[in-house]
Design a protein around this motif. Structure first.
Motif, short mmCIF file in Angstrom:
data_model
loop_
_atom_site.label_atom_id
_atom_site.label_comp_id
_atom_site.label_asym_id
_atom_site.label_seq_id
_atom_site.Cartn_x
_atom_site.Cartn_y
_atom_site.Cartn_z
N ASP A 153 0.67 -0.81 -0.18
CA ASP A 153 -0.36 0.12 0.35
C ASP A 153 0.90 1.14 0.20
O ASP A 153 0.36 2.11 -0.61
N ASP A 156 2.11 1.38 -2.87
CA ASP A 156 1.36 2.16 -4.87
C ASP A 156 1.19 3.26 -4.31
O ASP A 156 0.60 4.34 -5.37
N THR A 161 4.83 0.49 -6.52
CA THR A 161 4.26 -0.81 -7.80
C THR A 161 4.50 -1.46 -8.58
O THR A 161 4.98 -2.25 -9.20
#
Length: 225
Positions: A153, A156, A161
């Motif tokens: 996360d 991201d 990512t």
């Protein structure tokens, strides 16, 4: 309100002053209810576990901890706990940091829930130490995957990512020789599936439960009670 602050801004943003400001009260007035941030966080842990139980069983119908757990199916109890912890860690990302810290926070409601799972495992034939190890193995699976998800996360949010998957991994394999790592190289086109933490949980949990069941069967066959 404290849970909302931690959910929205993270645990580091949580303070008695911030909670008071959101509630529109004087900071010192909060100390009539909790002694400080540590106690506040402990109450937050209790609250999110109770909220989850209410959502699963109906408001006000939190799992009764005074019920004799003897005869409870250990597999159902351990699987339910594992899925519950995964659900809560996914919903409240700050919770991972709290429950994996040491010394751990152990509010009464949480202790009662854990006791129920341990009792079912002991009733099935495990000694208390092995029952605790089985419980921690399931909880550790959840917490490890939650840690992996938290790292993904963060990547991201920084836009890392996609670049890692499409550029950096292929470049590393090309530099080191993809033929030396054919199985890993073959995963490049299936990274979404390979890194799906929900699928990892399903696989790992099923194998863990099967392993405990096999252990119990073996003990029973050997006449170990």
């Amino acid at each position: 309100m404290a849970v909302w602050i931690a959910d929205t801004h993270g645990l580091d943003a949580l303070s008695m002053r911030q909670v008071a400001a959101e509630l529109g009260v004087a900071t010192m007035s909060l100390y009539h209810h909790v002694r400080g941030k540590d106690e506040l966080v402990e109450q937050m842990v209790e609250a999110v576990f109770r909220e989850d139980a209410d959502a699963a069983h109906g408001e006000g119908s939190t799992v009764r901890h005074d019920v004799d757990p003897s005869g409870a199916d250990w597999r159902d109890e351990l699987e339910a706990w594992t899925r519950r912890e995964w659900r809560l860690l996914s919903r409240h990302r700050w919770l991972l940091r709290v429950i994996t810290d040491f010394p751990p926070l152990l509010p009464p409601g949480l202790l009662a829930d854990v006791e129920r799972v341990l009792a079912a495992l002991v009733d099935a034939g495990l000694d208390p130490i092995t029952a605790h190890q089985a419980f921690q193995s399931a909880s550790g699976l959840v917490e490890g995957l939650a840690l992996l998800q938290a790292g993904t996360d963060r990547a991201d949010r920084r836009g890392l990512t996609h670049r890692w998957r499409t550029t950096e991994v292929p470049a590393i394999l090309e530099r080191t020789g993809a033929k030396n790592y054919p199985l890993q190289a073959g995963l490049i086109t299936s990274l979404d599936a390979a890194l799906d933490v929900d699928r990892m949980l399903e696989f790992g949990l099923a194998r863990l439960l099967d392993g405990i069941a096999h252990h119990l069967t073996s003990r029973a066959a050997e006449g170990i009670g």
